[in-house]
Write an enzyme that holds these catalytic residues in place. Structure first.
Site, PDB file in Angstrom:
ATOM      1  N   CYS A 155       0.817  -1.221   0.000  1.00 29.17           N
ATOM      2  CA  CYS A 155       0.000   0.000   0.000  1.00 29.17           C
ATOM      3  C   CYS A 155       0.849   1.268   0.000  1.00 29.17           C
ATOM      4  O   CYS A 155       0.321   2.364  -0.178  1.00 29.17           O
ATOM      5  CB  CYS A 155      -0.925  -0.002   1.204  1.00 29.17           C
ATOM      6  SG  CYS A 155      -0.063  -0.339   2.735  1.00 29.17           S
TER       7      CYS A 155
HETATM    8  C1  LIG Z   1      -0.053  -5.025   2.831  1.00 23.37           C
HETATM    9  S1  LIG Z   1       1.060  -6.333   3.083  1.00 23.37           S
HETATM   10  C2  LIG Z   1      -0.021  -7.711   3.016  1.00 23.37           C
HETATM   11  C3  LIG Z   1      -0.538  -8.165   4.330  1.00 23.37           C
HETATM   12  C4  LIG Z   1      -1.390  -9.405   4.306  1.00 23.37           C
HETATM   13  N1  LIG Z   1      -2.395  -9.352   3.283  1.00 23.37           N
HETATM   14  C5  LIG Z   1      -2.072  -9.657   5.646  1.00 23.37           C
HETATM   15  O1  LIG Z   1      -3.278  -9.572   5.722  1.00 23.37           O
HETATM   16  O2  LIG Z   1      -1.368  -9.936   6.628  1.00 23.37           O
HETATM   17  C6  LIG Z   1       1.884  -6.434   1.549  1.00 23.37           C
HETATM   18  C7  LIG Z   1       2.939  -7.528   1.513  1.00 23.37           C
HETATM   19  O3  LIG Z   1       3.412  -7.673   0.171  1.00 23.37           O
HETATM   20  C8  LIG Z   1       4.740  -8.158   0.260  1.00 23.37           C
HETATM   21  N2  LIG Z   1       5.404  -8.020  -1.053  1.00 23.37           N
HETATM   22  C9  LIG Z   1       5.893  -6.894  -1.638  1.00 23.37           C
HETATM   23  N3  LIG Z   1       6.414  -7.182  -2.845  1.00 23.37           N
HETATM   24  C10 LIG Z   1       6.250  -8.515  -3.042  1.00 23.37           C
HETATM   25  C11 LIG Z   1       6.606  -9.419  -4.084  1.00 23.37           C
HETATM   26  N4  LIG Z   1       7.248  -8.996  -5.169  1.00 23.37           N
HETATM   27  N5  LIG Z   1       6.280 -10.726  -3.961  1.00 23.37           N
HETATM   28  C12 LIG Z   1       5.645 -11.175  -2.831  1.00 23.37           C
HETATM   29  N6  LIG Z   1       5.305 -10.368  -1.804  1.00 23.37           N
HETATM   30  C13 LIG Z   1       5.605  -9.064  -1.895  1.00 23.37           C
HETATM   31  C14 LIG Z   1       5.333  -7.281   1.348  1.00 23.37           C
HETATM   32  O4  LIG Z   1       6.503  -7.861   1.880  1.00 23.37           O
HETATM   33  C15 LIG Z   1       4.164  -7.235   2.356  1.00 23.37           C
HETATM   34  O5  LIG Z   1       4.305  -8.221   3.342  1.00 23.37           O
END
Ligand SMILES: C[S@@+](CC[C@H](N)C(=O)[O-])C[C@H]1O[C@@H](n2cnc3c(N)ncnc32)[C@H](O)[C@@H]1O
Length: 407
Positions: A155
């Protein structure tokens, strides 16, 4: 100073995060000196606590809130769910309790693997740059295998706490979310983000990079307030839900609040909300009541807690804004220097005598039942909690998606 492997991975796992980290921590010498002093003072105070030098000023609290009660485990509903950007598992837990079959989780941060597999050892969990990076996955092997894809693309590109660079921000992962949906073609998808994404500034982005790119799906977008689902926090989040079959969208309804929050001044209550009074819903508890703290004649919802990438690196504070500081202060709660457990928190009084939080308390304030354990150092746990979707919110969304698909 030696960093452990997980810490190194968290900070440097992709060039994107490396660049961002470099920019965010490019601070002046004065600021660096100020941070050094604060951290030195806090180390000394903590050592004092470990050696029993402080008078214990608050007892170990016994919380009254159990968010698990808001998510009764439903039977296996036969639908498969794929989790992208899984973090510490807020969405995963909500879908699990709603009876979905977990197919796999994908997440960039390595420590999340420990969290997710500790809680659900039978899950297939892919974490870290080698196995969890969604940009590296060819989703064809899952084509036709998945009923619902859920995920919260990062986000930061849309958050008012950041620069709001949207599509120009390297962390914008909506393209990847869309690619997974368009390749796998699930019956439905659920995507979550911050309210900033619906600001006029991103109207064009939403049309061009979300709705137009997943054009085979009929999409609804709406806001949810976590306190309406029993979570003692001011936390508004946006959901985009898409169905391949238009009929399912017609059968979908936005989850109705299970709790009332208008007795708290910072609940941001719209007028229409007052009709819910008549339904005699239970009132959401304030933070003090939730954590089982003594009555001081005042209680409130927690201000929105910090997400992982705002504030200082590796911070153990959950403070998100200056306004938040006052709100915590009014409740007699210290939002900084969160401790690894309740025993440590009670042995380490805050300078102003306010209640010091433990990571278990912060988990509850975010709507995680205490049975859900987080792995990692305190700052890593707070990162996973602060980034997550409140599980009771995820649960209510998952239940209504299920109803829409079954109707
Ligand atoms: C907003 S958080 C999601 C939280 C999760 N939906 C929850 O409810 O606990 C976004 C996540 O996307 C991950 N992220 C960012 N880039 C990514 C990528 N290229 N591949 C996988 N995960 C990624 C970040 O590390 C982060 O943990």
């Amino acid at each position: 100073m030696s960093l452990n492997i997980e810490q190194t991975a968290l900070n440097t796992n992709t060039s994107v995060y490396k660049n961002i980290a470099r920019k965010e921590y490019d601070i002046t010498d004065e600021k660096r000196e100020e941070y050094r002093k604060i951290s030195q003072e806090s180390r000394i105070a903590k050592l004092g606590a470990q050696n029993g030098l402080h008078k214990r000023i608050h007892e170990i609290n016994t919380p009254m809130l159990d968010p698990g009660q808001f998510m009764p485990q439903l039977n296996d509903n036969g639908l498969t769910a794929l989790s992208l950007f899984s973090g510490g598992g807020g969405l995963d837990l909500g879908f699990d309790r709603a009876g979905y079959r977990h197919t796999a989780s994908y997440e960039l941060i390595p420590i999340c693997k420990k969290t997710l597999t500790f809680n659900r050892h039978e899950w297939l969990v892919n974490c870290g740059p080698d196995e969890g990076d969604v940009t590296q996955v060819d989703w064809k092997h899952l084509q036709g295998e998945i009923d619902v894809i859920h995920g919260g693309p990062p986000c930061q590109p849309f958050s008012i706490a950041g620069e709001q660079k949207g599509v120009k921000d390297e962390r914008n992962m909506w393209g990847e979310f869309n690619r997974a949906v368009n390749t796998i073609k699930p019956k439905a998808f659920v995507a979550e983000n911050v309210p900033g994404i619906l600001s006029p500034k991103f109207e064009g982005f939403v049309k061009k990079y979300i709705t137009n790119q997943i054009s085979e799906y009929s999409i609804i977008k709406f806001e949810i307030h976590a306190a309406d689902f029993g979570v003692p926090q001011v936390r508004r989040r946006i959901f985009f839900i898409g169905f391949r079959n238009k009929k399912n969208l017609k059968n979908f309804s936005v989850p109705k609040p299970t709790h009332l929050r208008q007795h708290f001044s910072n609940g941001n209550t719209p007028e229409t909300y007052y009709s819910l009074f008549e339904e005699k819903l239970p009132r959401v508890l304030g933070v003090r009541a939730s954590l089982g703290l003594p009555d001081i004649g005042f209680d409130n919802l927690a201000p929105t807690i910090r997400s992982a990438f705002t504030g200082k690196r590796n911070t153990t504070s959950i403070l998100n804004s200056t306004a938040g500081q006052k709100s915590w202060g009014d409740m007699g709660i210290w939002p900084n220097g969160v401790q690894a457990d309740r025993l440590k928190a009670s042995a380490f009084p805050a300078k102003n005598g306010h209640f010091r939080l433990s990571v278990q308390d912060v988990g509850l304030i975010q709507g995680f039942p205490e049975t859900w354990k987080f792995a990692g150092a305190v700052y890593q746990v707070l990162g996973q909690i602060g980034n997550s979707v409140s599980p009771p919110v995820a649960y209510n969304v998952a239940v209504n998606v299920l109803k829409a698909l079954n109707n």
